[in-house]
Write a protein that holds these residues in place. Structure first.
Motif, short mmCIF file in Angstrom:
data_model
loop_
_atom_site.label_atom_id
_atom_site.label_comp_id
_atom_site.label_asym_id
_atom_site.label_seq_id
_atom_site.Cartn_x
_atom_site.Cartn_y
_atom_site.Cartn_z
N THR A 1 0.85 -1.19 0.00
CA THR A 1 0.00 0.00 0.00
C THR A 1 0.88 1.24 0.00
O THR A 1 1.84 1.32 0.76
N ILE A 2 0.54 2.20 -0.85
CA ILE A 2 1.25 3.48 -0.88
C ILE A 2 0.37 4.51 -0.17
O ILE A 2 -0.84 4.53 -0.37
N HIS A 3 0.99 5.31 0.68
CA HIS A 3 0.30 6.33 1.47
C HIS A 3 0.97 7.68 1.22
O HIS A 3 2.19 7.73 1.10
N VAL A 4 0.19 8.75 1.21
CA VAL A 4 0.74 10.10 1.12
C VAL A 4 -0.01 10.97 2.12
O VAL A 4 -1.24 10.96 2.15
N ARG B 1 -2.62 11.16 10.83
CA ARG B 1 -3.90 11.65 10.31
C ARG B 1 -4.40 10.66 9.27
O ARG B 1 -3.65 9.85 8.76
N VAL B 2 -5.67 10.76 8.91
CA VAL B 2 -6.20 9.93 7.83
C VAL B 2 -5.55 10.43 6.54
O VAL B 2 -5.58 11.62 6.23
N SER B 3 -4.92 9.52 5.82
CA SER B 3 -4.18 9.88 4.61
C SER B 3 -4.67 9.09 3.41
O SER B 3 -5.07 7.93 3.56
N PRO B 4 -4.62 9.69 2.21
CA PRO B 4 -4.99 8.95 1.01
C PRO B 4 -4.05 7.77 0.78
O PRO B 4 -2.85 7.87 1.02
N ALA C 1 -3.89 14.63 -0.80
CA ALA C 1 -3.32 15.02 0.49
C ALA C 1 -3.24 16.54 0.61
O ALA C 1 -3.55 17.09 1.67
N LEU C 2 -2.85 17.20 -0.46
CA LEU C 2 -2.72 18.66 -0.41
C LEU C 2 -4.07 19.35 -0.39
O LEU C 2 -4.17 20.50 0.03
N ALA C 3 -5.12 18.68 -0.84
CA ALA C 3 -6.47 19.25 -0.81
C ALA C 3 -7.04 19.25 0.60
O ALA C 3 -7.94 20.03 0.92
N ASP C 4 -6.49 18.41 1.49
CA ASP C 4 -6.93 18.34 2.88
C ASP C 4 -6.26 19.49 3.64
O ASP C 4 -5.04 19.52 3.78
N PRO D 1 3.91 16.81 2.86
CA PRO D 1 3.45 15.47 3.23
C PRO D 1 4.58 14.44 3.16
O PRO D 1 5.56 14.62 2.46
N TYR D 2 4.38 13.39 3.91
CA TYR D 2 5.26 12.23 3.85
C TYR D 2 4.64 11.23 2.89
O TYR D 2 3.43 11.21 2.70
N ALA D 3 5.46 10.39 2.31
CA ALA D 3 4.97 9.29 1.47
C ALA D 3 5.64 8.03 1.99
O ALA D 3 6.84 8.02 2.27
N TRP D 4 4.83 6.97 2.15
CA TRP D 4 5.41 5.72 2.64
C TRP D 4 4.70 4.54 2.01
O TRP D 4 3.53 4.58 1.69
#
Length: 149
Positions: A35-38, A43-46, A72-75, A84-87
């Protein structure tokens, strides 16, 4: 942007939260999907779940990363928290896989188009690693901190 040791306290706290969140959500009986997260782990992240056997080329991975970054930037709360971080979360150890490098390049490309330089790491139950610089942190017994009393 790749991480350089020593990392900041804020980065340590955020990435530790990502490992804790993954540890608490993963069942040992079933391998977690890649799973990719940003955003930020606290917080709840896309996210985007890569289906079993799903083949993604570099352009599609970059488009997915750009879409997650845009969401993520729209939040407003994530935007106020800073870059933002990406993981990438996956089962297994911290040894690098081909998918780690592929997603790292996709995230770097999407962020370069947006004029950002986020942190990208791979997160497993054992810890996290930056696939570009090799900076990593591992824990044997990671627990959520609870105040005494």
């Amino acid at each position: 942007m790749s991480l350089q040791a020593p990392i900041s306290r804020d980065t340590h706290v955020v990435l530790r939260a990502a490992v804790l969140e993954f540890r608490e959500s993963e069942s040992r009986r079933r391998h977690a999907p890649v799973t990719i997260h940003v955003g930020r782990p606290d917080r709840v992240s896309p996210t985007w779940v890569v289906g079993p056997g799903q083949r993604l080329d570099a352009a599609l991975r970059t488009d997915i990363a750009a879409g997650l970054l845009h969401r993520a930037l729209a939040d407003r709360a994530l935007r106020l928290a800073g870059t933002p971080y990406a993981w990438l979360t996956r089962s297994g150890g911290l040894d690098l896989h081909d998918a780690d490098a592929a997603w790292s390049a996709a995230v770097r490309g999407a962020c370069a188009d947006a004029g950002l330089a986020p942190v990208f790491v791979v997160v497993t139950r054992d810890g996290w690693v930056d696939p570009v610089s090799g900076v990593r942190r591992e824990w044997r017994r990671l627990r959520r901190w609870r105040p005494p009393g």
